[in-house]
Write an enzyme that holds these catalytic residues in place. Structure first.
Site, PDB file in Angstrom:
ATOM      1  N   ARG A 151      70.570  45.215  27.636  1.00 37.82           N
ATOM      2  CA  ARG A 151      71.498  46.170  28.258  1.00 37.82           C
ATOM      3  C   ARG A 151      72.322  46.785  27.133  1.00 37.82           C
ATOM      4  NH1 ARG A 151      74.303  44.200  33.763  1.00 37.82           N
ATOM      5  NH2 ARG A 151      74.512  46.459  33.934  1.00 37.82           N
ATOM      6  N   LYS A 153      81.700  48.310  44.572  1.00 40.87           N
ATOM      7  CA  LYS A 153      82.003  47.682  43.268  1.00 40.87           C
ATOM      8  C   LYS A 153      81.827  48.671  42.127  1.00 40.87           C
ATOM      9  CE  LYS A 153      78.970  44.593  40.563  1.00 40.87           C
ATOM     10  NZ  LYS A 153      78.195  45.608  39.940  1.00 40.87           N
ATOM     11  N   ASN A 154      80.700  49.392  42.119  1.00 42.33           N
ATOM     12  CA  ASN A 154      80.391  50.234  40.967  1.00 42.33           C
ATOM     13  C   ASN A 154      81.156  51.559  40.969  1.00 42.33           C
ATOM     14  OD1 ASN A 154      78.773  48.231  40.055  1.00 42.33           O
ATOM     15  ND2 ASN A 154      76.834  49.197  40.642  1.00 42.33           N
ATOM     16  N   ARG A 212      80.548  43.605  33.680  1.00 42.25           N
ATOM     17  CA  ARG A 212      80.109  44.803  32.968  1.00 42.25           C
ATOM     18  C   ARG A 212      81.210  45.856  32.890  1.00 42.25           C
ATOM     19  NH1 ARG A 212      76.266  45.143  29.531  1.00 42.25           N
ATOM     20  NH2 ARG A 212      75.504  47.258  29.210  1.00 42.25           N
ATOM     21  N   ARG A 257      80.860  37.771  42.625  1.00 40.35           N
ATOM     22  CA  ARG A 257      81.146  38.911  41.739  1.00 40.35           C
ATOM     23  C   ARG A 257      81.046  40.221  42.502  1.00 40.35           C
ATOM     24  NH1 ARG A 257      77.507  40.356  37.236  1.00 40.35           N
ATOM     25  NH2 ARG A 257      78.841  42.150  37.483  1.00 40.35           N
ATOM     26  N   ASP A 267      69.322  47.687  41.944  1.00 34.76           N
ATOM     27  CA  ASP A 267      70.138  46.599  42.500  1.00 34.76           C
ATOM     28  C   ASP A 267      69.630  46.143  43.870  1.00 34.76           C
ATOM     29  OD1 ASP A 267      71.616  46.816  40.214  1.00 34.76           O
ATOM     30  OD2 ASP A 267      73.366  47.743  41.141  1.00 34.76           O
ATOM     31  N   CYS A 300      75.475  41.296  34.731  1.00 34.99           N
ATOM     32  CA  CYS A 300      74.271  40.529  35.035  1.00 34.99           C
ATOM     33  C   CYS A 300      73.342  40.533  33.838  1.00 34.99           C
ATOM     34  CB  CYS A 300      73.569  41.136  36.247  1.00 34.99           C
ATOM     35  SG  CYS A 300      74.511  40.901  37.748  1.00 34.99           S
ATOM     36  N   ILE A 354      64.032  50.127  35.472  1.00 34.14           N
ATOM     37  CA  ILE A 354      65.348  50.328  34.846  1.00 34.14           C
ATOM     38  C   ILE A 354      65.675  49.207  33.862  1.00 34.14           C
ATOM     39  CG2 ILE A 354      67.831  50.648  35.297  1.00 34.14           C
ATOM     40  CD1 ILE A 354      66.084  52.926  36.393  1.00 34.14           C
TER      41      ILE A 354
HETATM   42  C1  LIG Z   1      79.157  48.359  36.742  1.00 32.87           C
HETATM   43  C2  LIG Z   1      77.982  49.208  37.105  1.00 32.87           C
HETATM   44  O1  LIG Z   1      78.110  50.364  37.477  1.00 32.87           O
HETATM   45  N1  LIG Z   1      76.782  48.609  37.032  1.00 32.87           N
HETATM   46  C3  LIG Z   1      75.589  49.332  37.430  1.00 32.87           C
HETATM   47  C4  LIG Z   1      75.166  50.245  36.292  1.00 32.87           C
HETATM   48  O2  LIG Z   1      74.982  49.430  35.119  1.00 32.87           O
HETATM   49  P1  LIG Z   1      74.875  50.154  33.713  1.00 32.87           P
HETATM   50  O3  LIG Z   1      75.727  51.360  33.697  1.00 32.87           O
HETATM   51  O4  LIG Z   1      75.102  49.086  32.702  1.00 32.87           O
HETATM   52  O5  LIG Z   1      73.376  50.598  33.708  1.00 32.87           O
HETATM   53  P2  LIG Z   1      72.775  51.837  32.885  1.00 32.87           P
HETATM   54  O6  LIG Z   1      72.497  52.934  33.832  1.00 32.87           O
HETATM   55  O7  LIG Z   1      73.658  52.115  31.728  1.00 32.87           O
HETATM   56  O8  LIG Z   1      71.445  51.183  32.321  1.00 32.87           O
HETATM   57  C5  LIG Z   1      70.160  51.613  32.668  1.00 32.87           C
HETATM   58  C6  LIG Z   1      69.223  51.397  31.524  1.00 32.87           C
HETATM   59  O9  LIG Z   1      69.634  52.180  30.403  1.00 32.87           O
HETATM   60  C7  LIG Z   1      69.701  51.398  29.228  1.00 32.87           C
HETATM   61  N2  LIG Z   1      70.822  51.860  28.396  1.00 32.87           N
HETATM   62  C8  LIG Z   1      72.031  52.081  28.985  1.00 32.87           C
HETATM   63  C9  LIG Z   1      73.119  52.461  28.218  1.00 32.87           C
HETATM   64  C10 LIG Z   1      72.947  52.599  26.831  1.00 32.87           C
HETATM   65  O10 LIG Z   1      73.876  52.929  26.088  1.00 32.87           O
HETATM   66  N3  LIG Z   1      71.710  52.373  26.285  1.00 32.87           N
HETATM   67  C11 LIG Z   1      70.643  51.996  27.036  1.00 32.87           C
HETATM   68  O11 LIG Z   1      69.544  51.802  26.517  1.00 32.87           O
HETATM   69  C12 LIG Z   1      69.959  49.959  29.733  1.00 32.87           C
HETATM   70  O12 LIG Z   1      69.548  49.003  28.793  1.00 32.87           O
HETATM   71  C13 LIG Z   1      69.140  49.942  31.009  1.00 32.87           C
HETATM   72  O13 LIG Z   1      67.800  49.636  30.708  1.00 32.87           O
HETATM   73  O14 LIG Z   1      73.948  50.907  36.633  1.00 32.87           O
HETATM   74  C14 LIG Z   1      72.841  50.005  36.836  1.00 32.87           C
HETATM   75  C15 LIG Z   1      71.594  50.860  37.089  1.00 32.87           C
HETATM   76  O15 LIG Z   1      71.758  51.596  38.249  1.00 32.87           O
HETATM   77  C16 LIG Z   1      73.152  49.063  37.994  1.00 32.87           C
HETATM   78  O16 LIG Z   1      72.127  48.094  38.071  1.00 32.87           O
HETATM   79  C17 LIG Z   1      74.485  48.353  37.777  1.00 32.87           C
HETATM   80  O17 LIG Z   1      74.857  47.690  38.976  1.00 32.87           O
HETATM   81  C1  LIG Z   2      73.682  44.724  37.703  1.00 30.63           C
HETATM   82  C2  LIG Z   2      74.739  44.699  38.495  1.00 30.63           C
HETATM   83  O1  LIG Z   2      76.019  44.741  38.120  1.00 30.63           O
HETATM   84  P1  LIG Z   2      76.681  44.767  36.658  1.00 30.63           P
HETATM   85  O2  LIG Z   2      76.278  46.044  36.035  1.00 30.63           O
HETATM   86  O3  LIG Z   2      78.137  44.760  37.001  1.00 30.63           O
HETATM   87  O4  LIG Z   2      76.202  43.570  35.942  1.00 30.63           O
HETATM   88  C3  LIG Z   2      74.605  44.697  39.956  1.00 30.63           C
HETATM   89  O5  LIG Z   2      75.569  45.098  40.626  1.00 30.63           O
HETATM   90  O6  LIG Z   2      73.553  44.276  40.465  1.00 30.63           O
END
Ligand SMILES: CC(=O)N[C@H]1[C@@H](OP(=O)(O)OP(=O)(O)OC[C@H]2O[C@@H](n3ccc(=O)[nH]c3=O)[C@H](O)[C@@H]2O)O[C@H](CO)[C@@H](O)[C@@H]1O
Ligand SMILES: C=C(OP(=O)(O)O)C(=O)O
Length: 429
Positions: free
Chosen positions: A129, A27-28, A100, A409, A317, A124, A339
């Site tokens: 986030r 998915k990711n 997302r 999802r 995850d 999620c 995280i």
């Molecule tokens: C679609 C997808 O790929 N989703 C994955 C992606 O989510 P996603 O890319 O949203 O997760 P991030 O790695 O960005 O987030 C990690 C942490 O960084 C913080 N943060 C992130 C961006 C930002 O601009 N500012 C900030 O503060 C977030 O609030 C969070 O606490 O990585 C997560 C962490 O491995 C996984 O759980 C999700 O499944």
């Molecule tokens: C947090 C997850 O996904 P998303 O970033 O798409 O919400 C997940 O795959 O567990």
């Protein structure tokens, strides 16, 4: 559009899982690839090993909403995208707010149309986030980012840019989608971009491979420092999506929680990172038979300490699934979620099934082993859903999981695949 809250999963516990199961495509990885494919102004992109999950269906709808043609061939697990005509920069709320990955469409819209209007970003609900690393990166490349609130109080984000300019960018922490978005933004920008503190997740590397095959000039993937030399155009290509390491991890834990033995086709032990070691410490035995990963658990489960971290650390995850597994381990397990600041909603649901869990901020203590009993429980997010399926597999009696859309999802045909291993799960819609 149905919100899918009416989907439920009914699990009857008791069976030891045995047999062979296929791991779905990631998915990711596929979501950023769908976003990236919109950067190709000519030709048709072909993505193979696409997981047939609701997030992919939303991404297809979103691609169509901005003017692309997208055909999802479910039986062939293949997605064909023609992005030669993009007509709208608007990512409409009713689709974009449901997953997302919608934010991963922004770079392509900026390059192709000079703007992106984001009416919502879902995913999620795991606490805060933020998206500030993405916005700051786009701004450093010359974009303007404006938050607008309409008369009826609905908010949207407008990102606008002429030709994006390369520069030095950084992420405060190695954000997964943040890294992918800045790489995509830099790929068609003018000049060279250095991105510091990049994510190292295998999906990010697969996305880099895909965008490189489209013609992007990217070096440093997997090092934390990525350099992108902007090019004038990217072309439509064919790519096979990597296997989903979180889907694989959940299947491994399904064998572990039931004391079964299964073979996984498409799983990579390396991609599980520290999670593989933690599962071994709990008593799971892995053996690689060529390309097939065999997993069994015969001895009683031992308790574990888990600290979630960026790859190759323990994947957040997989934190909910291992919380379910640790309920069956003999002794206290400690889980520290680093995280996300709101990823323990599962605990109350497991307690309803008979577990003994103490939550204190981002730390949880699971006092095992407690027998689990079937109950009516709620999936608060995708991985709460998978964890409750795991709990249901060993619970006495019947477990009903509401909000089943969350499971849909991210996991493709989860009931069918687990039933193929001897489980008793029904998806009720
Ligand atoms: C679609 C997808 O790929 N989703 C994955 C992606 O989510 P996603 O890319 O949203 O997760 P991030 O790695 O960005 O987030 C990690 C942490 O960084 C913080 N943060 C992130 C961006 C930002 O601009 N500012 C900030 O503060 C977030 O609030 C969070 O606490 O990585 C997560 C962490 O491995 C996984 O759980 C999700 O499944
Ligand atoms: C947090 C997850 O996904 P998303 O970033 O798409 O919400 C997940 O795959 O567990």
């Amino acid at each position: 559009m149905s919100l899918g809250h009416e989907v439920r999963y009914r699990v009857r516990g008791g069976a030891e899982l045995r047999g062979t199961v296929f791991v779905q495509g990631a998915k990711n990885a596929v979501l950023p690839m769908i976003g990236a494919s919109l950067m190709a102004a000519e030709g048709r992109t072909v993505l193979r090993n696409v997981p047939i999950i609701e997030d992919v269906k939303r991404a297809v709808e979103l691609a169509e909403a901005v003017g692309a043609k997208a055909e999802l061939h479910e039986a062939e697990r293949t997605l064909v995208i023609d992005a030669s005509q993009l007509t709208s920069p608007v990512l409409p709320e009713e689709i974009a707010s449901r997953f997302r990955g919608s934010f991963l469409f922004v770079p392509a819209l900026l390059h192709r149309l000079g703007e992106a209007v984001i009416e919502g970003v879902g995913g999620c609900n795991l606490g805060s986030r933020n998206l500030d690393f993405h916005y700051n990166g786009f701004k450093r490349m010359g974009a303007t980012v404006t938050e607008l609130v309409s008369d009826d109080g609905r908010g949207s984000i407008h990102v606008k840019a002429g030709q994006l300019q390369g520069g030095t960018l950084y992420l405060d922490t190695p954000s997964h989608t943040g890294t992918e978005n800045l790489i995509m933004a830099a790929s068609l920008a003018h000049g060279t971009t250095l991105i510091k503190n990049c994510a190292l997740e295998p999906e990010v590397l697969d996305v880099i491979k895909f965008v490189q095959s489209m013609g992007a000039r990217i070096t440093g993937g997997g090092t934390g420092f990525i350099t992108v030399e902007g090019v004038d155009r990217l072309t439509a290509v064919q790519h096979t999506v990597m296997p989903d390491r979180i889907d694989a991890g959940v299947l491994v834990m399904a064998a572990a929680i039931t004391g079964g033995e299964i073979s996984l086709v498409g799983a990579s032990l390396e991609h599980l990172g520290v999670a593989a070691d933690k599962l071994e410490q709990m008593g799971v035995e892995f053996s690689e038979e060529g390309a097939v990963l065999r997993v069994r658990r015969e001895r009683p489960l031992r308790p574990i300490n888990v600290i979630t971290d960026e790859y190759p650390g323990f994947a957040t995850d997989l934190q909910s699934p291992i919380m379910a597994l640790s309920c069956l381990a003999d002794g206290p397990s400690y889980i520290y979620e680093r995280i996300f600041d709101g990823r323990f909603k599962l605990a109350d649901e497991l307690v309803r099934m008979g577990a003994d869990i103490e939550v204190n901020g981002n730390r949880a203590k699971v006092n095992g082993a407690t027998p689990l009993r079937g109950a009516e429980v709620v999936a608060h997010d995708l991985r709460t859903g998978s964890a409750l399926v795991l709990a249901g597999l060993v619970a006495e009696g019947e477990t009903t999981i509401t909000n089943g859309y969350y499971l849909d999802r991210g996991h493709s045909h989860i009931a069918g695949r687990l039933n193929g291993l001897g489980a008793d799960i029904e998806r009720l819609a």
